[in-house]
Design an enzyme around this catalytic site. Structure first.
Site, mmCIF file in Angstrom:
data_model
loop_
_atom_site.group_PDB
_atom_site.id
_atom_site.type_symbol
_atom_site.label_atom_id
_atom_site.label_comp_id
_atom_site.label_asym_id
_atom_site.label_seq_id
_atom_site.Cartn_x
_atom_site.Cartn_y
_atom_site.Cartn_z
ATOM 1 N N TRP A 214 52.994 51.950 -16.691
ATOM 2 C CA TRP A 214 52.338 53.066 -16.024
ATOM 3 C C TRP A 214 51.100 53.587 -16.745
ATOM 4 O O TRP A 214 50.423 54.473 -16.252
ATOM 5 C CB TRP A 214 53.311 54.220 -15.799
ATOM 6 N N ASN A 215 50.779 53.054 -17.926
ATOM 7 C CA ASN A 215 49.663 53.647 -18.666
ATOM 8 C C ASN A 215 48.293 53.098 -18.247
ATOM 9 O O ASN A 215 47.297 53.805 -18.310
ATOM 10 C CB ASN A 215 49.878 53.481 -20.172
ATOM 11 N N VAL B 135 60.574 47.615 -25.270
ATOM 12 C CA VAL B 135 61.340 46.491 -25.813
ATOM 13 C C VAL B 135 62.645 46.280 -25.058
ATOM 14 O O VAL B 135 63.014 45.143 -24.728
ATOM 15 C CB VAL B 135 61.607 46.715 -27.317
ATOM 16 N N LEU C 241 65.710 29.804 -15.933
ATOM 17 C CA LEU C 241 64.795 29.214 -16.921
ATOM 18 C C LEU C 241 63.332 29.431 -16.559
ATOM 19 O O LEU C 241 62.505 28.529 -16.648
ATOM 20 C CB LEU C 241 65.087 27.723 -17.101
ATOM 21 N N GLU D 37 54.694 41.678 -23.038
ATOM 22 C CA GLU D 37 53.820 42.533 -23.849
ATOM 23 C C GLU D 37 54.541 43.857 -23.986
ATOM 24 O O GLU D 37 54.600 44.645 -23.042
ATOM 25 C CB GLU D 37 52.451 42.680 -23.171
ATOM 26 N N GLY E 239 56.339 47.073 -26.819
ATOM 27 C CA GLY E 239 55.891 48.246 -27.557
ATOM 28 C C GLY E 239 55.462 47.943 -28.984
ATOM 29 O O GLY E 239 55.480 46.799 -29.442
ATOM 30 N N CYS F 201 50.162 51.091 -25.917
ATOM 31 C CA CYS F 201 51.178 50.347 -26.669
ATOM 32 C C CYS F 201 50.684 49.886 -28.027
ATOM 33 O O CYS F 201 51.471 49.788 -28.986
ATOM 34 C CB CYS F 201 51.653 49.148 -25.851
ATOM 35 N N GLU G 130 58.647 54.389 -31.660
ATOM 36 C CA GLU G 130 57.486 54.531 -30.782
ATOM 37 C C GLU G 130 57.606 55.815 -29.966
ATOM 38 O O GLU G 130 58.569 56.004 -29.228
ATOM 39 C CB GLU G 130 57.376 53.326 -29.848
ATOM 40 N N GLU H 216 48.183 37.631 -23.348
ATOM 41 C CA GLU H 216 47.364 37.926 -22.189
ATOM 42 C C GLU H 216 45.903 37.749 -22.615
ATOM 43 O O GLU H 216 45.563 37.899 -23.787
ATOM 44 C CB GLU H 216 47.621 39.351 -21.697
#
Length: 700
Positions: free
Chosen positions: A364-365, A442, A456, A462, A464, A496, A597, A674
Site C-alpha cells: 500500500w505504500n 515477511v 511449484l 520484496e 521488509g 521498506c 520494522e 525487481e
C-alpha cells in the site's frame, strides 16, 4: 513528602517485594520462599509484607498477577502493531513464547506457581483470567479465518501447544526448545490448523455494504473492462487517511472472479507472447507516455488514497512507474537466446520464452509504482499479468488498467483483481499461474511462498527491512543528515528500504544530531494535497496506533526522545492519521525500536567507534534489504558495502532506485530482484534446442 511522592515510593516498595519474591521462587523454590526469606532479599522487615499485601498469599497473588500482566501487556503491544487476523494470532503466540518469558529463571517461577494453583483459590483466579484472555484473543481473530466452531477448537489447541512447549522446555534437562524454535513450532501448528479448517459460512463472509450516497462501487478490471457488480458482493471501503473520507467501495474478487481472470489472461497471453518484442515494446511505450500525460490527475488520486504528500506523488510515484514501463519496453526487443557450438556434427541454441500467466500482489505504500514495477518486465517478456493491489490502496491500479486498454494493450493481457488476503491466497495457490511476485511484510511473504510451493510456482519476494545507514567521521554532515531524512521521513517513513538504524561515529555524533534535529523540526506535517507539506498521513488508524505504540515503547526502553514523538492533531489534522517525525537518540542494539520494522516516521540513532564494529552490528539483523554509507573515503565506502549483508546499497546518498539497477534483498528481506535486466530474464524460461547435423548413432 507530598502525596504523589509518597504513593510513588509505596509503589516502588511493592515492586521491590514482588521482584524479591520472583528471585526467591527461582532460587529456593515455593516451599522455602518464606516471608522472612523474601523480606531479607528485599532488605525490609517481614512486617512490611503484611502492611502492603496482607499475608504471604496476597504477596504471591500480586506476584503472579505481575507476571501475567507482563505477558498481557506484551501481547497488547504486539496486537496493536499487527495487521490482520493471522498477524494478531501470531502476536499472541510471540508474546507468550517470547525470549524474556522462556529463560530458565522465569520458567522456574511460572512452574512454581502452576504447582500451587490447584491449592489456592486466589492463584487459581489469576490463572483463569490469564488463560481466558489468551483464548479470547485467539478465538476473536480465528473467527475471521474459519468456521466459528473450528475457531473455538483451534484456539484451545493453540493455547495447549503454547503451554505444552513451555512446559516441555521447563522440565527438560536438555535445552530441547528455545524461544525461537518454540514460536516456529507453534506458528507451523497454527498454520496447519487454519489451513485445514472449514471456511466461514457464506452468511458470515458477506457483509452488507454500508455505502454513503454517491459513493462509487468499483469492481475488478478483467479482460479490458470492469466486471459487472454482483448483487450480494462483499465489499470494503477505501478511505482517505488524511480526512477519513470514503473514496469508494471495492467489490472483493472471490474464487469465480479469480478463475475467470486466469482463464482470460491465459487466452490473451497466447497472442501477446507470439508478438515480437519490438511490437510489444511499441504498445508499452504508448502506456508510459500516457501515464506522463495524466501525471497530475493520477498523482492526486494516489495522494488521496495513500495520504502521501502531493509533492512526492507528482515527482515520484506515477513518473517512476512510467520510467519503468518505458525501460522494459525498450528491452523487450533485446530478448534473445544464445548459440552453442557443439562441433562439426551438431550445434545447440537456447530460446527465452514467456512463463505464461504471472500474478503480482502489491503493497500500500507505492501502489501505482509497484503495479508498474511488477507488470512491466512480465509484459515485456510476453506474459499476461494479473495484479492484486493492497486493499488499503486499490484505486490507481484500476486507472493503470484503463490506461493499458486505452493504449492498445490487448484485452486480458493486464488485469486487476480486488480483494483482501483471501483473494491473494487464491492467486498464490492457483494452478494456472506460473509465477507470483509479492511486495509486503515477511510473514506474508512466507505464506505466499508456502502456497506457491503446492504448484511449484516461481516466486519473487520484496519484503521488509531494518536497514543500517552508517555515517563515518569524514562524511559531509549536511549530506549525511539529508540522507538520513530521506531514509526515514520520506513517505512518512512508510518505505521498506528505509535506513532506520542510523549509526553515527562518536566523533561527529553531537554535530550530526544538532543539524538533524534542526532540519527535522523545520519539516511541515500537513494536508497531503498542499504542495508545501513534507510529511503526510499514515495509511490507517490501525497503522498509526502501531507506530505510536513503538514510540511509547522506545521511551519505556530508555531511548532519548530528541524530536517529535506524538500524533499531530492541529486543526483539521485531528481527523487524519498524522504522526510527527520522531528521532530517538541513545539507542542500543537490543531495543525493539532498533530491531523491529516500524514502517513509520521513527529514526533511531546509535553511535560507534570502529569500522569492523559497525559492520558487525549493522549485519546483526534477520533483514537484509538495504544499507547506506556516508564517507569521503571511497576506498572505505567500497570496502564497507562489500561486507554489508544487503541486496541494495548506496554510497553518499539513500533511497535512490533507478530502474536500470536491480532492487531486492537478502536474508528475510526477500528473494529475486525487481528492475534491471535481471527482472526481465526472471519472467522468462530457457528452452534448450539440440540440432543434429549428422546421422543418429544408435547402438540398437
Amino acid at each position: 513528602m507530598d502525596s504523589v511522592s509518597r504513593f510513588g515510593a509505596e509503589d516502588q516498595r511493592r515492586r521491590q517485594l514482588i521482584e524479591a519474591t520472583i528471585d526467591a521462587l527461582a532460587d529456593v523454590g515455593f516451599a522455602a520462599s518464606s516471608l522472612s526469606e523474601i523480606a531479607g532479599r528485599a532488605g525490609v522487615a517481614p512486617s512490611l509484607v503484611s502492611h502492603y499485601f496482607g499475608d504471604k498469599e496476597g504477596l504471591l497473588e500480586s506476584t503472579l498477577r505481575h507476571l501475567a500482566n507482563r505477558v498481557s501487556n506484551s501481547a497488547r503491544l504486539r496486537l496493536a502493531r499487527a495487521d490482520g487476523p493471522r498477524e494478531r494470532i501470531q502476536a499472541v503466540i510471540d508474546a507468550n513464547l517470547a525470549p524474556e518469558e522462556f529463560d530458565a529463571r522465569t520458567c522456574s517461577v511460572w512452574l512454581a506457581f502452576w504447582g500451587q494453583v490447584l491449592h489456592s483459590a486466589r492463584l487459581k483466579r489469576v490463572q483463569r483470567v490469564y488463560q481466558k484472555r489468551m483464548l479470547s484473543n485467539l478465538r476473536h481473530d480465528l473467527k475471521f479465518l474459519c468456521n466459528a466452531d473450528d475457531a473455538n477448537r483451534i484456539s484451545i489447541a493453540i493455547a495447549a501447544v503454547i503451554d505444552g512447549l513451555w512446559l516441555r522446555s521447563t522440565l527438560s534437562d536438555v535445552a530441547e526448545t528455545d524461544s525461537f524454535s518454540a514460536r516456529a513450532i507453534a506458528t507451523s501448528f497454527a498454520d496447519q490448523q487454519i489451513g485445514a479448517a472449514r471456511p466461514r459460512d457464506s452468511g458470515e463472509m458477506v457483509r452488507a455494504p454500508r455505502r454513503a450516497d454517491g459513493v462509487r462501487v468499483l469492481t475488478s478490471h478483467v479482460g479490458g473492462d470492469y466486471l459487472p457488480l454482483v448483487a450480494d458482493a462483499e465489499t470494503f471501503p477505501t478511505l482517505n487517511p488524511a480526512t477519513g473520507e470514503v473514496l469508494a467501495e471495492i467489490a472483493i474478487a472471490g474464487e469465480a472472479e479469480v478463475d475467470h481472470a486466469v482463464a482470460v489472461a491465459r487466452e490473451a497471453q497466447r497472442a501477446w507472447g507470439a508478438m515480437t518484442g519490438a511490437e510489444r515494446g511499441r504498445i508499452l511505450q504508448r502506456v508510459a507516455m500516457r501515464l506522463r500525460e495524466r501525471n497530475g490527475e493520477l498523482a492526486m488520486l494516489e495522494t488521496r488514497d495513500t495520504g502521501k504528500p502531493i509533492q512526492e506523488t507528482q515527482a515520484v510515484d506515477v513518473l517512476s512507474g512510467a520510467d519503468c514501463i518505458e525501460y522494459f519496453a525498450g528491452l523487450a526487443a533485446s530478448l534473445a537466446g544464445e548459440h552453442v557450438d557443439l562441433g562439426p556434427s551438431a550445434f545447440g541454441y537456447t530460446r527465452r520464452e514467456p512463463l505464461g500467466v504471472v500474478a503480482g500482489i502489491g503493497a500500500w505504500n507505492y501502489p501505482i509504482q509497484i503495479a508498474c514495477w511488477k507488470a512491466a518486465p512480465a509484459l515485456a517478456a510476453g506474459n499476461s499479468f494479473i495484479f492484486k493491489p493492497a486493499e488499503l490502496t486499490p484505486l490507481t491500479a484500476l486507472k493503470l488498467a484503463e490506461v493499458m486498454a486505452e493504449c492498445g494493450v490487448p484485452a486480458g493481457v493486464f488485469n486487476v483483481v480486488q480483494g483482501d488476503g483471501r483473494t491473494g491466497r487464491l492467486l498464490s495457490r492457483h494452478s494456472g499461474i506460473a509465477k507470483i511476485s509479492l511486495t509486503g511484510e515477511v510473514g506474508t511473504g512466507k505464506k505466499v511462498m508456502a502456497d506457491a510451493s503446492s504448484t511449484l510456482k516461481q516466486v519473487t519476494l520484496e519484503l521488509g527491512g531494518k536497514s543500517p545507514l552508517i555515517v563515518f567521521p569524514d562524511a559531509d554532515l549536511d549530506d549525511a543528515v539529508g540522507g538520513a531524512l530521506l531514509a526515514n521521513f520520506y513517505s512518512a517513513g512508510e518505505v521498506c528500504s528505509n535506513g532506520t538504524r542510523v549509526f553515527v561515529h562518536e566523533d561527529v555524533r553531537e554535530a550530526f544530531l544538532a543539524r538533524l534535529a534542526e532540519r527535522t523540526r523545520a519539516m511541515v506535517v500537513g494536508d497531503p494535497c498542499d504542495p508545501k507539506t513534507h510529511v503526510g498521513a499514515l495509511i490507517s488508524q490501525a497503522h498509526m496506533s502501531k507506530v505510536l505504540s513503538y514510540i511509547e515503547e522506545g521511551q519505556r526502553e530508555g531511548a532519548r526522545l530528541l524530536v517529535g514523538g506524538s500524533r499531530e492533531t492541529t486543526g483539521a489534522l485531528a481527523k487524519g492519521c498524522f504522526v510527527q517525525p520522531t528521532i530517538f537518540d541513545a539507542c542500543t542494539d537490543d531495543m525493539r525500536i532498533v530491531r523491529e520494522e516500524i514502517f513509520g516516521p521513527v529514526m533511531t540513532v546509535l553511535s560507534f567507534r570502529e569500522e569492523d564494529e559497525v559492520i558487525s552490528r549493522a549485519n546483526d539483523t534477520p533483514f537484509g534489504l538495504a544499507a547506506g554509507v556516508f564517507t569521503r573515503d571511497l576506498g572505505r565506502a567500497h570496502r564497507v558495502v562489500a561486507k554489508l549483508q544487503a541486496g541494495t546499497t548506496w554510497i553518499n546518498t539513500y533511497n535512490i532506485t533507478p530502474i536500470e539497477l536491480p532492487f531486492g534483498g537478502v536474508k528475510q528481506s526477500g528473494l529475486g530482484r525487481e528492475n534491471g535486466r535481471a527482472a526481465l530474464l526472471a519472467h522468462t524460461e530457457v528452452k534448450s534446442v539440440y540440432v543434429n547435423l549428422g546421422s543418429v548413432d544408435a547402438p540398437y
